[in-house]
Design a protein around this motif. Structure first.
Motif, PDB file in Angstrom:
ATOM      1  N   ASP A  62       0.969  -1.271  -0.057  1.00 54.90           N
ATOM      2  CA  ASP A  62      -0.021  -0.222   0.017  1.00 54.90           C
ATOM      3  C   ASP A  62       0.849   1.200  -0.007  1.00 54.90           C
ATOM      4  N   LYS A  63       1.808   1.136  -0.500  1.00 55.05           N
ATOM      5  CA  LYS A  63       2.855   2.295  -0.465  1.00 55.05           C
ATOM      6  C   LYS A  63       3.674   2.289  -1.808  1.00 55.05           C
ATOM      7  N   THR A  64       3.997   3.734  -2.238  1.00 54.09           N
ATOM      8  CA  THR A  64       4.867   3.580  -3.298  1.00 54.09           C
ATOM      9  C   THR A  64       6.144   4.270  -3.120  1.00 54.09           C
ATOM     10  N   TYR A  65       7.065   3.787  -4.028  1.00 61.18           N
ATOM     11  CA  TYR A  65       8.422   3.882  -3.797  1.00 61.18           C
ATOM     12  C   TYR A  65       9.281   4.422  -5.180  1.00 61.18           C
ATOM     13  N   GLU A  70       3.452  -5.078  -6.214  1.00 60.25           N
ATOM     14  CA  GLU A  70       2.261  -5.859  -6.845  1.00 60.25           C
ATOM     15  C   GLU A  70       2.148  -7.184  -6.169  1.00 60.25           C
ATOM     16  N   GLU A  71       2.951  -7.848  -5.897  1.00 58.61           N
ATOM     17  CA  GLU A  71       3.060  -9.317  -5.416  1.00 58.61           C
ATOM     18  C   GLU A  71       4.229  -9.591  -4.855  1.00 58.61           C
ATOM     19  N   ILE A  72       3.983 -10.475  -3.823  1.00 60.29           N
ATOM     20  CA  ILE A  72       5.373 -11.090  -3.266  1.00 60.29           C
ATOM     21  C   ILE A  72       5.186 -12.633  -3.260  1.00 60.29           C
ATOM     22  N   LYS A  98       4.173  -8.692   3.278  1.00 57.19           N
ATOM     23  CA  LYS A  98       5.223  -7.619   3.341  1.00 57.19           C
ATOM     24  C   LYS A  98       6.689  -8.244   3.296  1.00 57.19           C
ATOM     25  N   VAL A  99       7.713  -7.384   2.848  1.00 60.66           N
ATOM     26  CA  VAL A  99       9.056  -7.905   3.030  1.00 60.66           C
ATOM     27  C   VAL A  99       9.609  -7.147   4.117  1.00 60.66           C
ATOM     28  N   ASP A 100      10.075  -7.853   4.995  1.00 56.20           N
ATOM     29  CA  ASP A 100      10.679  -7.341   6.138  1.00 56.20           C
ATOM     30  C   ASP A 100      12.384  -7.144   6.038  1.00 56.20           C
ATOM     31  N   ARG A 101      12.756  -6.231   7.053  1.00 53.50           N
ATOM     32  CA  ARG A 101      14.192  -5.733   6.935  1.00 53.50           C
ATOM     33  C   ARG A 101      15.003  -7.058   7.021  1.00 53.50           C
ATOM     34  N   HIS A 102      15.960  -6.959   5.998  1.00 55.59           N
ATOM     35  CA  HIS A 102      17.114  -8.219   5.852  1.00 55.59           C
ATOM     36  C   HIS A 102      16.550  -9.473   4.977  1.00 55.59           C
TER      37      HIS A 102
END
Length: 604
Positions: A337-340, A354-356, A373-377
């Motif tokens: 839900d965020k733009t980078y 869009e997809e993991i 979500k993709v967590d740190r590391h």
């Protein structure tokens, strides 16, 4: 520098990686001292400073360029360190191991040709030891030697060394890395760095210096397809100089004067007229690694971020949906839900997750396919959706034009490599546009000359809104006002296209709407190329409709106006006129928008 065979040996770039406090800086400092690479008196000066401060001497202090590093006891920036032997010169990138500074290690490793990965014999293999190994693998660095350091602290015990070697070898095998070798060393005592150590007579392999001298320079991709990401386009006017110079750095291949080139993702083509350099004579050719400027035979309109290629060679990929492998280092997780910002060479695009497809914990290689979500590391295989198409190569073909970084709130938060382009809803339009641009016959009258002659910038004014809210009266009033001001302007009602250019398409069927819009955009593109201000009206344009039009027409040439109180679609508009009371007043407001944007002259 000449080698023993008389050939020229290039400097080689190395990265030092490893967990915090495992002794990377000590090893580098000792290498500098033992190869006589320090400035005269530097070693004695550091030792004297330690004596005055009642502080035990550390070889790591030789590298501590930042004022606060010695007090923290960790290296917090990727320092460039230089030393040389009789064989060649070395540039070492001292990548931090502390978990807070892991992204600096990525920055350093991305520039390296080989790596030394350091593991503390007493502490053993740590999480960051594995993470660093995984990242080196992702960055394509395959010349890696593992140094088991601080052997003096474990009494030079061979069993300790062999256990670490076995454990870490198994991990590296799982990520398809085959290290050059493992070396037991003591950075502080100098064991096995320059000479074989008497303290470890059981080790009969090469020293660290021997391994460094065996590393091969990465071959420049001179024999690869030509790629020059466009950094900028410079226009000269002084003294009758009308050159337009396309500037950038050659990432691979080479180009010569007279070669035909094409730019992607636009697909526009021309030929190289001259090769320019700053305060340099003209060159006949230019190759990989060189910053240069090109002038073209035909003055096509291109922008920063496009990639110049040579006709007849492999084309880059183009798309706005990408399957990629990424590593994430941001404080906040990578979320849908965020733009980078995605930065690849000189291009910059807004990107959304869009997809993991799967996530991988780089410290233990465990995988999950259920994360949102993709967590740190984490390392992850993902699908990214960009707001516009970019051009790139795949990771197995051309490295420099396949790597990207993701920026979150002005900070580099992750990076990755592109695995493949995926189809998006406008791929079919983009393919037609690239072919059109490639086949386009340019006029002798440039875009700039038309703009100067007409005192206006070619622009599509797209007026939309619900039915019967005053779109057409406003459009015609705007056309009249601009015409009276001497502007080159034309009103194009959607019906003019539907019953003319689109006469072969059934109008009532919804599945033909995209083709109607594509043809409208193509007609608009011709009108804009002629230098006109084109005014178009259409009912309730959606964002996806606008994006289709922008695939064909440069988005910087479109101004979108919504008329009416009710905004019934998700379109991004530049001006909202909530109530239509007078067509002249509405037209005047749009005219003010064009003046504010510099499209037409704004009187004082």
């Amino acid at each position: 520098m000449q080698t023993e065979t008389g050939t020229e040996e290039q400097d080689i770039k190395l990265v030092m990686a490893g967990h915090v406090d495992h002794g990377k800086s000590t090893i580098i400092g000792r290498l500098l001292a033992d190869t006589d690479s320090l400035p005269e008196g530097k070693l004695e000066q550091v030792k004297e400073n330690c004596r005055k401060n009642s502080k035990p001497f550390e070889y790591a202090f030789l590298l501590d360029a930042l004022k606060d590093e010695q007090s923290q006891g960790i290296t917090i920036d990727s320092a460039r360190v230089f030393f040389e032997t009789d064989y060649r010169k070395y540039i070492i990138l001292d990548a931090p191991g502390h978990i807070e500074f892991l992204k600096n290690m990525v920055t350093g490793a991305a520039k390296a040709e080989a790596a030394l990965l350091v593991i503390d014999a007493a502490a053993g293999v740590q999480e960051n030891s594995r993470r660093h190994g995984y990242m080196l693998s992702m960055l394509g660095i395959d010349q890696i030697a593992v140094l088991v350091n601080k052997m003096d602290l474990v009494d030079y015990d061979r069993e300790v060394y062999e256990d670490i070697k076995a454990e870490y070898s198994q991990f590296l095998e799982e990520i398809d890395i085959e290290p050059e070798t493992f070396v037991p060393v003591s950075g502080f005592e100098g064991d096995n760095l320059i000479d074989n150590s008497e303290n470890m007579s059981w080790y009969e392999g090469r020293t660290v210096l021997d391994i460094l001298e065996s590393f091969e320079n990465e071959k420049l991709p001179a024999d690869k397809p030509f790629r020059l990401p466009v950094q900028d386009v410079y226009k000269f006017t002084k003294g009758g100089d009308d050159r337009r110079i396309v500037a950038g750095t050659v990432e691979s291949g080479s180009i010569e004067v007279g070669d035909e080139i094409a730019f992607y993702p636009s697909g526009k083509k021309s030929a190289v007229k001259s090769i320019e350099g700053f305060n340099e004579p003209e060159h006949k050719s230019v190759g990989v690694g060189q910053a240069t400027g090109l002038t073209l035979e035909e003055q096509i309109y291109i922008t920063r971020g496009e990639v110049a290629t040579k006709n007849g060679e492999m084309k880059p990929e183009t798309g706005s949906r990408l399957r990629a492998n990424i590593f994430w280092l941001g404080e906040e997780p990578l979320k849908k839900d965020k733009t980078y910002d995605l930065k690849l060479n000189t291009s910059r695009s807004r990107a959304r997750l869009e997809e993991i497809k799967r996530t991988i914990d780089a410290s233990d290689l465990s995988q999950r396919q259920d994360k949102e979500k993709v967590d740190r590391h984490d390392v992850a295989e993902v699908v990214l959706d960009l707001d516009e198409a970019i051009s790139f190569d795949l990771s197995g073909e051309l490295t420099n034009t396949s790597r990207f970084v993701l920026v979150d709130d002005y900070e580099i938060a992750g990076g990755g490599i592109i695995q493949e382009p995926l189809k998006d809803e406008h791929s079919w339009v983009r393919e037609k546009v690239m072919l059109r641009n490639y086949k386009w016959e340019s006029s002798r009258i440039s875009r700039e000359r038309r703009a100067e002659k007409y005192s206006q910038q070619p622009t599509m004014v797209l007026i939309t809104g619900e039915e019967d809210v005053g779109k057409k009266p406003t459009a015609k009033a705007l056309e009249q006002q601009l015409f009276n001001d001497g502007k080159v302007v034309y009103f194009l009602g959607i019906g003019n296209v539907l019953y003319g250019v689109d006469a072969d398409i059934k109008h009532a069927e919804e599945n033909h709407k995209q083709e109607h819009l594509r043809r409208l955009a193509e007609v608009s593109n011709i009108m804009l190329d002629a230098g006109t201000i084109l005014i178009v009206t259409a009912i309730e344009i959606r964002q996806q409709d606008l994006e289709l039009i922008e695939t064909t027409v440069d988005s910087r040439q479109i101004e979108t106006v919504w008329i009416g109180e009710n905004i019934t679609t998700d379109v991004s508009y530049d001006l909202h006129i909530p109530s239509f009371e007078d067509e002249q007043e509405s037209a005047h407001r749009i005219k003010q928008l064009l003046q504010d944007r510099g499209i037409i002259f704004k009187p004082w």
